[in-house]
Scaffold this active site. Structure first.
Site, PDB file in Angstrom:
ATOM      1  N   PHE A 186      14.469 -31.930 -18.088  1.00  0.00           N
ATOM      2  CA  PHE A 186      15.152 -32.548 -16.951  1.00  0.00           C
ATOM      3  C   PHE A 186      14.932 -34.062 -16.877  1.00  0.00           C
ATOM      4  CE2 PHE A 186      10.981 -31.171 -15.334  1.00  0.00           C
ATOM      5  CZ  PHE A 186      10.516 -32.316 -14.703  1.00  0.00           C
ATOM      6  N   TYR A 242       7.869 -42.111 -13.459  1.00  0.00           N
ATOM      7  CA  TYR A 242       7.970 -40.696 -13.828  1.00  0.00           C
ATOM      8  C   TYR A 242       7.438 -40.416 -15.240  1.00  0.00           C
ATOM      9  CZ  TYR A 242      10.558 -39.164  -9.655  1.00  0.00           C
ATOM     10  OH  TYR A 242      10.929 -38.830  -8.375  1.00  0.00           O
ATOM     11  N   ARG A 297       3.274 -34.024   1.453  1.00  0.00           N
ATOM     12  CA  ARG A 297       3.770 -33.009   0.511  1.00  0.00           C
ATOM     13  C   ARG A 297       4.211 -31.757   1.281  1.00  0.00           C
ATOM     14  NH1 ARG A 297       4.871 -34.110  -4.937  1.00  0.00           N
ATOM     15  NH2 ARG A 297       4.609 -31.887  -5.264  1.00  0.00           N
ATOM     16  N   GLU A 343       1.374 -45.298  -7.986  1.00  0.00           N
ATOM     17  CA  GLU A 343       2.763 -45.463  -7.573  1.00  0.00           C
ATOM     18  C   GLU A 343       2.921 -46.611  -6.574  1.00  0.00           C
ATOM     19  OE1 GLU A 343       3.652 -40.716  -8.370  1.00  0.00           O
ATOM     20  OE2 GLU A 343       3.677 -41.464  -6.319  1.00  0.00           O
ATOM     21  N   ARG A 382      13.008 -30.828   2.286  1.00  0.00           N
ATOM     22  CA  ARG A 382      13.817 -30.192   1.240  1.00  0.00           C
ATOM     23  C   ARG A 382      14.371 -28.847   1.709  1.00  0.00           C
ATOM     24  NH1 ARG A 382       9.431 -31.684  -3.503  1.00  0.00           N
ATOM     25  NH2 ARG A 382      10.360 -33.665  -4.183  1.00  0.00           N
ATOM     26  N   HIS A 404      10.660 -38.175  -2.808  1.00  0.00           N
ATOM     27  CA  HIS A 404       9.484 -38.156  -3.681  1.00  0.00           C
ATOM     28  C   HIS A 404       8.243 -38.394  -2.832  1.00  0.00           C
ATOM     29  CE1 HIS A 404       6.663 -39.054  -6.916  1.00  0.00           C
ATOM     30  NE2 HIS A 404       6.230 -40.014  -6.111  1.00  0.00           N
ATOM     31  N   LYS A 419      15.231 -40.585  -1.954  1.00  0.00           N
ATOM     32  CA  LYS A 419      15.993 -40.661  -3.205  1.00  0.00           C
ATOM     33  C   LYS A 419      17.474 -40.975  -2.938  1.00  0.00           C
ATOM     34  CE  LYS A 419      12.867 -37.568  -5.769  1.00  0.00           C
ATOM     35  NZ  LYS A 419      12.750 -36.240  -6.448  1.00  0.00           N
ATOM     36  N   THR A 451       9.226 -28.361  -4.605  1.00  0.00           N
ATOM     37  CA  THR A 451      10.126 -29.142  -5.463  1.00  0.00           C
ATOM     38  C   THR A 451      11.520 -28.527  -5.503  1.00  0.00           C
ATOM     39  OG1 THR A 451       8.206 -29.705  -6.809  1.00  0.00           O
ATOM     40  CG2 THR A 451      10.378 -30.130  -7.775  1.00  0.00           C
ATOM     41  N   ASN A 496      16.828 -33.429  -4.650  1.00  0.00           N
ATOM     42  CA  ASN A 496      15.879 -32.887  -3.657  1.00  0.00           C
ATOM     43  C   ASN A 496      15.319 -33.923  -2.692  1.00  0.00           C
ATOM     44  OD1 ASN A 496      14.133 -34.112  -5.415  1.00  0.00           O
ATOM     45  ND2 ASN A 496      12.876 -32.298  -5.825  1.00  0.00           N
TER      46      ASN A 496
HETATM   47  P1  IDP Z   1       7.799 -33.193  -7.069  1.00  0.00           P
HETATM   48  O1  IDP Z   1       8.881 -34.209  -6.803  1.00  0.00           O
HETATM   49  O2  IDP Z   1       7.843 -32.068  -6.065  1.00  0.00           O
HETATM   50  O3  IDP Z   1       6.418 -33.803  -7.220  1.00  0.00           O
HETATM   51  P2  IDP Z   1       7.805 -32.876  -9.968  1.00  0.00           P
HETATM   52  O4  IDP Z   1       7.451 -31.622 -10.690  1.00  0.00           O
HETATM   53  O5  IDP Z   1       6.813 -33.999 -10.022  1.00  0.00           O
HETATM   54  O6  IDP Z   1       8.153 -32.483  -8.457  1.00  0.00           O
HETATM   55  O7  IDP Z   1       9.202 -33.361 -10.545  1.00  0.00           O
HETATM   56  C1  IDP Z   1       9.682 -34.662 -10.263  1.00  0.00           C
HETATM   57  C2  IDP Z   1      11.141 -34.567  -9.898  1.00  0.00           C
HETATM   58  O8  IDP Z   1      11.868 -34.195 -11.071  1.00  0.00           O
HETATM   59  C3  IDP Z   1      11.513 -33.523  -8.862  1.00  0.00           C
HETATM   60  O9  IDP Z   1      11.329 -33.951  -7.530  1.00  0.00           O
HETATM   61  C4  IDP Z   1      12.985 -33.306  -9.176  1.00  0.00           C
HETATM   62  O10 IDP Z   1      13.777 -34.370  -8.645  1.00  0.00           O
HETATM   63  C5  IDP Z   1      13.000 -33.410 -10.683  1.00  0.00           C
HETATM   64  N1  IDP Z   1      12.873 -32.105 -11.322  1.00  0.00           N
HETATM   65  C6  IDP Z   1      11.741 -31.402 -11.567  1.00  0.00           C
HETATM   66  N2  IDP Z   1      12.006 -30.241 -12.168  1.00  0.00           N
HETATM   67  C7  IDP Z   1      13.345 -30.225 -12.343  1.00  0.00           C
HETATM   68  C8  IDP Z   1      14.238 -29.265 -12.925  1.00  0.00           C
HETATM   69  O11 IDP Z   1      13.854 -28.198 -13.424  1.00  0.00           O
HETATM   70  N3  IDP Z   1      15.571 -29.597 -12.901  1.00  0.00           N
HETATM   71  C9  IDP Z   1      16.036 -30.757 -12.364  1.00  0.00           C
HETATM   72  N4  IDP Z   1      15.218 -31.674 -11.811  1.00  0.00           N
HETATM   73  C10 IDP Z   1      13.889 -31.411 -11.795  1.00  0.00           C
HETATM   74 MG    MG Z   2       5.645 -35.066  -8.698  1.00  0.00          MG
END
Ligand code: IDP
Ligand code: MG
Length: 151
Positions: A59, A51, A87, A128, A104, A117, A11, A93, A114
């Site tokens: 968010f 997304y 993963r 994807e 992370r 992806h 990212k 996350t 974070n």
């Molecule tokens: P992942 O990246 O671990 O699969 P997802 O739940 O798919 O997590 O969320 C996608 C991305 O959205 C996360 O990696 C993060 O960058 C962002 N994200 C998810 N939840 C939040 C939040 O509560 N606050 C800010 N960003 C978030």
């Molecule tokens: Mg995800």
């Protein structure tokens, strides 16, 4: 063995912080095989497609701004159970809950910054990969070291 391909993306925060090489290096050292890489800034519509499952969440607008704010390193990696292996290497996350030793867990502190992806299922990996790469951009090649990575 369950050979899988997964979509991974360094990212913009990790690019800006000079950590692309660190992430690629970890994946290589693990024994995973790079299949495709592209350094690119993602257009908003494509990011919204990628997304799509998060549309409507609080968010979501910030997420789209974050991911489109600068270049990312879009990648496809291959390996036995690569989706879940990657993963695990990424960590949870929320970087504050991600275990030390994960990407992370070692380099991030904020959910909205974070670093990386990774696809979460074979279906999302296929979806994807097809968003970011055409079939001819996916390299099919053998590596002699794979005899030392897999029994
Ligand atoms: P992942 O990246 O671990 O699969 P997802 O739940 O798919 O997590 O969320 C996608 C991305 O959205 C996360 O990696 C993060 O960058 C962002 N994200 C998810 N939840 C939040 C939040 O509560 N606050 C800010 N960003 C978030
Ligand atoms: Mg995800």
């Amino acid at each position: 063995m369950a050979m899988e391909r997964t979509y991974l993306m360094v990212k913009p925060d990790a690019v800006q912080r000079g950590l692309m090489g660190e992430i690629v290096s970890r994946l290589e050292r693990k024994g995973l095989k790079p299949v495709a890489m592209k350094f690119t800034t993602i257009p908003r519509e494509i990011c919204e497609n990628h997304y799509g499952e998060h549309k409507g969440k609080p968010f979501y607008p910030g997420l789209i701004d974050y991911i489109t704010c600068g270049p990312v390193l879009a990648m496809v990696w291959e390996g036995d159970n690569a989706i879940s292996v990657c993963r695990q290497m990424m960590g949870k996350t929320n970087p504050q809950e991600a275990a030390p030793g994960t990407i992370r867990g070692d380099y991030a502190v904020d959910m909205g910054r974070n670093m990386i992806h990774g696809s979460d299922s074979p279906e999302s990996a296929a979806r994807e990969i097809s968003i970011f790469f055409s079939p001819e951009e996916l390299m099919d090649y053998g590596r002699s070291i794979d005899a030392w990575v897999y029994e």
